[in-house]
Design a protein around this motif. Sequence first.
Motif, short mmCIF file in Angstrom:
data_model
loop_
_atom_site.label_atom_id
_atom_site.label_comp_id
_atom_site.label_asym_id
_atom_site.label_seq_id
_atom_site.Cartn_x
_atom_site.Cartn_y
_atom_site.Cartn_z
N LYS A 130 -5.23 8.35 25.51
CA LYS A 130 -6.26 7.29 25.35
C LYS A 130 -5.81 6.09 24.96
O LYS A 130 -6.45 4.86 25.42
CB LYS A 130 -7.23 8.01 24.65
N SER A 202 -10.18 19.69 27.67
CA SER A 202 -11.40 20.25 26.66
C SER A 202 -10.67 20.65 25.27
O SER A 202 -11.24 20.87 24.09
CB SER A 202 -11.82 21.45 27.24
N GLU A 205 -7.63 16.32 22.74
CA GLU A 205 -8.31 15.24 22.92
C GLU A 205 -7.76 13.90 23.22
O GLU A 205 -8.28 12.71 23.34
CB GLU A 205 -9.34 15.10 21.66
N GLU A 206 -6.62 13.87 22.92
CA GLU A 206 -5.71 12.41 23.01
C GLU A 206 -5.35 12.18 24.65
O GLU A 206 -5.29 10.95 24.67
CB GLU A 206 -4.44 12.87 22.54
N LYS A 208 -6.43 11.20 28.62
CA LYS A 208 -7.62 10.92 29.73
C LYS A 208 -7.06 10.73 30.97
O LYS A 208 -5.83 10.43 31.17
CB LYS A 208 -7.91 9.45 29.13
#
Length: 265
Positions: A130, A202, A205-206, A208
Amino acid sequence: MKLTSLITTTVSAAVLALASTASWAETTMEKIVRTGEMTIAVQTQGPPVSFVNKDGVRTGFAIELAQMMADDMEVTLIIQDYDWKGLIPALSSGKADFIAADMTPTAKRHMQIIFTEPVFFSETIAFSLKDSGYTTWQELNSADVSVGATQASSWAETARKVLPDADLKEFAGGTAQVVQAVVSGRAKAGLSDKATIAGFMSSIEEIKVLDGLLAQEPLGFATRPDSMHLLLAINNYMRLIRADGRLDQKLEYWWNSTAWEADHK
């Protein structure tokens, strides 16, 4: 006996011998009927297509389709696990009856194996951390950007075509290894299909998804060139379950959503 008659007799005998040998060669489908077992080759780590769930059970979209077909045929399904690069050798050597994976029917692969009609379709996307600073996949086309993809996959081929200036790194073990490479910094970005990466996002989280699609590809199962009866049977079965709605149900659960995660992760 005249020489011409001798030659004719010898040639005729040879032709009859070859015909006899061919008539006794067992087809893949005949072997399945005789043994009551149908063996598939699947990828080691490829959620949501093929993976081991939280209960230690092998499952996934391709597994459930193959199991449904085996149940309707009233035979036992045997699952053999391979890294991506081992799927075609396993099929060609006779260890498996067909490949049940999200494999693209490229021209090069068709030189070795025969693909079924498309069972489903994938959308190739790029992903990164991200905080990478990248927003679109086009930004990856630079010599100082390392891009990861599954070894010997269509994603690697896509990278070579549309990101020719990037530093391509190929990883064995499927998309899971590519995601790990991006998270650990061994690659700045990775390529995979949209559905697969949705499953990883899911729990990680890191990462994208970058804007834009790199490619859209048909995906199918594959048999050996000498397994035409089995190939036609798989094509026919996919048409049957598409008509009665079972294929769409599996696609919606496994491929077009992340609903499967609540049950299996």
